[in-house]
Design an enzyme around this catalytic site. Structure first.
Site, short mmCIF file in Angstrom:
data_model
loop_
_atom_site.label_atom_id
_atom_site.label_comp_id
_atom_site.label_asym_id
_atom_site.label_seq_id
_atom_site.Cartn_x
_atom_site.Cartn_y
_atom_site.Cartn_z
CD1 TRP A 186 -6.21 7.56 -4.95
CD2 TRP A 186 -4.04 7.83 -4.39
NE1 TRP A 186 -5.63 6.31 -4.87
CE2 TRP A 186 -4.30 6.45 -4.53
CE3 TRP A 186 -2.76 8.25 -4.05
CZ2 TRP A 186 -3.32 5.48 -4.33
CZ3 TRP A 186 -1.78 7.29 -3.86
CH2 TRP A 186 -2.05 5.93 -4.00
CB SER A 238 -9.24 4.62 -5.32
OG SER A 238 -8.89 3.40 -4.71
CE LYS A 257 -0.41 18.80 -7.62
NZ LYS A 257 -1.79 18.98 -8.17
CG HIS A 288 -4.28 22.08 -0.01
ND1 HIS A 288 -4.07 20.72 -0.07
CD2 HIS A 288 -4.73 22.44 -1.24
CE1 HIS A 288 -4.40 20.29 -1.29
NE2 HIS A 288 -4.80 21.31 -2.01
CB ALA A 345 -10.00 3.44 -12.04
CE LYS A 358 6.39 10.93 -15.70
NZ LYS A 358 7.85 10.91 -15.58
CB SER A 413 3.38 16.50 -7.78
OG SER A 413 2.02 16.55 -8.13
S1 PPS Z 1 -3.95 19.23 -5.33
O1 PPS Z 1 -4.14 19.99 -6.58
O2 PPS Z 1 -3.00 19.91 -4.46
O3 PPS Z 1 -5.20 18.96 -4.63
O4 PPS Z 1 -3.27 17.87 -5.80
P1 PPS Z 1 -3.34 16.46 -5.04
O5 PPS Z 1 -4.60 15.79 -5.41
O6 PPS Z 1 -3.05 16.65 -3.59
O7 PPS Z 1 -2.10 15.66 -5.63
C1 PPS Z 1 -1.99 15.34 -7.00
C2 PPS Z 1 -1.05 14.15 -7.12
O8 PPS Z 1 -1.73 12.96 -6.74
C3 PPS Z 1 -1.64 12.01 -7.80
N1 PPS Z 1 -2.79 11.10 -7.85
C4 PPS Z 1 -2.69 9.76 -7.68
N2 PPS Z 1 -1.64 8.98 -7.42
C5 PPS Z 1 -1.87 7.64 -7.32
N3 PPS Z 1 -3.07 7.08 -7.49
C6 PPS Z 1 -4.17 7.83 -7.77
N4 PPS Z 1 -5.35 7.25 -7.92
C7 PPS Z 1 -3.99 9.24 -7.86
N5 PPS Z 1 -4.83 10.27 -8.11
C8 PPS Z 1 -4.07 11.40 -8.09
C9 PPS Z 1 -1.57 12.89 -9.03
O9 PPS Z 1 -1.16 12.16 -10.16
C10 PPS Z 1 -0.58 13.95 -8.56
O10 PPS Z 1 0.75 13.45 -8.49
P2 PPS Z 1 1.81 13.50 -9.69
O11 PPS Z 1 3.10 13.06 -9.09
O12 PPS Z 1 1.86 14.93 -10.18
O13 PPS Z 1 1.31 12.56 -10.75
#
Ligand code: PPS
Length: 284
Positions: A49, A224, A44, A105, A228, A247, A135
């Protein structure tokens, strides 16, 4: 039962539907290459991203150089998380051409030694623990292979006692802090990327030695944005996308934490990380 979804390996819980002890054993012999591109982060922290940014940068570069291919998931339709899959995954990965893109991770002492021996570059992604917990809570209760929780308070207790898949957040940062001065490691924070994505993308490209034109870099930046990626998530992540792209912001923890929980986490930060170099990088 919720706990049946997890198994413990070397004292850390993992989801049984996507990892297995046999595969962890096989992982020990994994041979990292010096040109592998590794993204490490606690769950998380924004793995998908930054993972997309890295994949986009590597693929654009490969196209320019007319390299045939590059990424783990494209070539073998393999899940890009190193520890997710089956015990034969690492044999298949041997056949992949460079540069392989790998997400993980895992804590550093549970990663194959070859990563450190071969000085494979690792981008370590950090995110404020309060937003990580927030998250993680929503994700666990969504469409995911993880146990769900009746209440936020129940989740918070599990998070603060380390009874989480992939372990205790504060251990994770504490263990990676031991590698902070390794030449092959660079850190980036979720928050700095949120503040200035263009700068973050440039920093990542430079670290992995990927040269792109300004225009190409800007395309990576555009693709990114949270919106998008969310709009494209049906294609990239299927139904899972709705839970993952939740979010995408900073400070949502304020909607969940009560004053005691806030204090408890501040104390944990003081106890584990306040004097560490990585602690100073966290937006705390
Ligand atoms: S996982 O399942 O552990 O691999 O999750 P992970 O990808 O590490 O984290 C998910 C959170 O990243 C947010 N996210 C983003 N934030 C900003 N910009 C972009 N483009 C983006 N893409 C993914 C995603 O929304 C999760 O955070 P939260 O706070 O739950 O929204």
């Amino acid at each position: 039962k919720s706990e049946d979804l997890l198994f413990s390996y070397k004292g850390i819980f993992y989801p049984a539907t996507v990892c297995s002890p046999e595969q962890f054993k096989a992982l020990e012999a994994f041979e990292a290459r010096s040109d592998d591109v590794i993204l490490a982060g606690y769950p998380k922290s924004g793995t998908n991203w930054v993972g997309q940014i890295i994949t986009d940068l590597v693929t654009t570069c490969a196209k320019n150089n007319e390299d045939e291919t590059n990424s783990v998931n494209d070539e073998l339709d393999e899940f890009p998380y190193l520890e997710v899959g089956d015990a034969e995954k690492y044999q298949r990965m041997k056949k992949l051409p460079s540069r392989r893109i790998i997400f993980t991770h895992l804590m550093p002492h549970n990663l194959p030694e070859s990563i450190f021996k071969n000085k494979t570059k690792v981008l370590l992604l950090l995110r404020n623990p309060k937003d990580v917990a927030t998250s993680y809570y929503h994700f666990s209760n969504g469409l995911s292979p993880l146990p769900s929780y009746e209440t936020w308070d129940e989740f918070f207790t599990a998070f603060m006692t380390g009874k989480m898949p992939w372990g205790f957040y504060f251990d994770y940062i504490f263990e990676w802090n031991k590698h902070i001065d390794d030449e092959n490691i660079m850190t980036i924070t979720y928050e700095e990327l949120k503040e200035n994505r263009a700068m973050g993308v440039k920093k990542i490209a430079e670290f992995f030695g990927l040269s792109l034109t300004e225009e190409e870099l800007q395309d990576v930046v555009d693709r990114s944005s949270f919106q998008a990626m969310k709009d494209n998530s049906e294609k990239t992540h299927g139904a899972f996308g709705n839970v993952l792209f939740r979010k995408g912001g900073v400070s949502d923890w304020k909607n969940l934490f009560n004053e005691d929980q806030n204090q408890e986490m501040d104390n944990k930060f003081e106890e584990y990380l306040a004097v560490t170099k990585l602690g100073a990088k966290l937006n705390y």
